[in-house]
Design an enzyme around this catalytic site. Sequence first.
Site, PDB file in Angstrom:
ATOM      1  N   GLU A  43       5.158  -1.875 -14.438  1.00 46.63           N
ATOM      2  CA  GLU A  43       3.906  -1.109 -14.406  1.00 46.63           C
ATOM      3  C   GLU A  43       4.145   0.362 -14.720  1.00 46.63           C
ATOM      4  O   GLU A  43       3.323   1.011 -15.378  1.00 46.63           O
ATOM      5  CB  GLU A  43       3.226  -1.253 -13.037  1.00 46.63           C
ATOM      6  CG  GLU A  43       2.746  -2.667 -12.708  1.00 46.63           C
ATOM      7  CD  GLU A  43       1.739  -3.196 -13.709  1.00 46.63           C
ATOM      8  OE1 GLU A  43       1.168  -2.408 -14.483  1.00 46.63           O
ATOM      9  OE2 GLU A  43       1.523  -4.419 -13.724  1.00 46.63           O
ATOM     10  N   TYR A 126      -3.847   2.948  -9.795  1.00 44.92           N
ATOM     11  CA  TYR A 126      -3.663   1.751 -10.610  1.00 44.92           C
ATOM     12  C   TYR A 126      -2.406   0.971 -10.208  1.00 44.92           C
ATOM     13  O   TYR A 126      -2.455  -0.233  -9.937  1.00 44.92           O
ATOM     14  CB  TYR A 126      -3.579   2.082 -12.117  1.00 44.92           C
ATOM     15  CG  TYR A 126      -3.001   0.903 -12.854  1.00 44.92           C
ATOM     16  CD1 TYR A 126      -3.768  -0.240 -13.055  1.00 44.92           C
ATOM     17  CD2 TYR A 126      -1.651   0.866 -13.226  1.00 44.92           C
ATOM     18  CE1 TYR A 126      -3.233  -1.367 -13.635  1.00 44.92           C
ATOM     19  CE2 TYR A 126      -1.111  -0.252 -13.807  1.00 44.92           C
ATOM     20  CZ  TYR A 126      -1.899  -1.369 -14.011  1.00 44.92           C
ATOM     21  OH  TYR A 126      -1.358  -2.486 -14.557  1.00 44.92           O
ATOM     22  N   ASP A 144      -6.886  -0.263 -15.075  1.00 44.39           N
ATOM     23  CA  ASP A 144      -6.235   0.427 -16.181  1.00 44.39           C
ATOM     24  C   ASP A 144      -7.235   0.555 -17.331  1.00 44.39           C
ATOM     25  O   ASP A 144      -8.422   0.279 -17.169  1.00 44.39           O
ATOM     26  CB  ASP A 144      -4.989  -0.345 -16.623  1.00 44.39           C
ATOM     27  CG  ASP A 144      -5.365  -1.669 -17.248  1.00 44.39           C
ATOM     28  OD1 ASP A 144      -6.441  -2.203 -16.916  1.00 44.39           O
ATOM     29  OD2 ASP A 144      -4.592  -2.177 -18.071  1.00 44.39           O
TER      30      ASP A 144
END
Length: 367
Positions: A43, A126, A144
């Site tokens: 991520e 996020y 996102d």
Amino acid sequence: MALNWSEEKIAAFRKALLDWYDQEKRDLPWRRDHDPYHILLSETMLQQTQVATVIPYYNHFLQRFPTVAALAQAPEDQVMKAWEGLGYYSRARHLQQAAKQVVQDYGGEFPHTAAELRQLSGIGPYTAGAIASIAFNQPEPAIDGNAFRVFARLFKIDADIAKPQTRQVFDQLIRQLIDPQRPGDFNQAIMDLGSSYMRAKDPDPAHSPLAAFDQSYLSDTVLDYPVKSKKKKPVVVPYFALVIHSPQGYLLVQRPRTGMLADLWMFPLIDRSELEAALEVDQLIEAAAQFAALSGVALKFADAGAKPVRHTFTHQQWQLTLVEAESAAFDLAVLPAKWVKAADFEKLALPTVQKKLVAALKAGGAL
DNA sequence: TATCCGTGGTG
DNA sequence: TCACCAAGGAT
């Protein structure tokens, strides 16, 4: 934003999305397991970076630093080297800081809640939602760019997604829709959808598994969403790039710990916009000598008028005029700098713009 | 809150 | 060449 859907419609929405995901989900390296370290690494790398770019970096990084403990203990310059070329270099420093926090504050075991994850360095709303939902099955949104685009189209949301406060509109909506049984898959399905049928350019909404739920598709206004204000153009910044060679190699300096290209190694730069009228070669020599503490050392400049190397960042376009100089070696003890043989450049973490400069020199016969 | 922070791909 | 985009976060 309140959702006036029936429970049956919400269930149908989840089923359409997850059935499609079960059939069509992408096979990605970080989907082999639900290890929170793997999720955090992927991520973080994926922030503002495309999947195809990340895959080789992800595999190499995990090979180099297999566990959160290994990353926490690693020398920072090796972490930066593994990040070289990926951009947004503060991500690498924050990632290692987060690893240290997990080891020191949590005994090496990641916390499970989004609120706790949010406290780790480099983890924002996020990434916290992504780790909490994917690794720990928490019903947290992971909003996102894909989620913004998909939900803006589904519900014809007019709020500007470039504004920070708009996030709460989407957060509230997604919390009403997310599947409490499979929150991680729900979030990842939205991302896969946002990168395929619901992509930004040339989307194919008719074949989306959520076409029947998509208000923008049903009204033929898909391309009107999401609403996003435009960014400013990058400002042009002219530099002299000093290529100072001595018997011990080339002079490289380490960039400051904060700001552009933090911690990476480059030729010394002189900001021409701050030099005012000091564009004559003799004045340039004086500035170079001053910068490198070279008093008394003779420099020979060549090709000062060559075509500049251009490199565009998000907010700046650098125009770099190469200035070559031959020098005696001098003591660099007090500077974050060192003499480096050209063959040893690859041992340091260099930004892409530095590699461009090296390539230009090689093309010109120097170096 | 607006701005800063990289790079590579695409039309 | 150029504008925009791509699994954002820190300040």
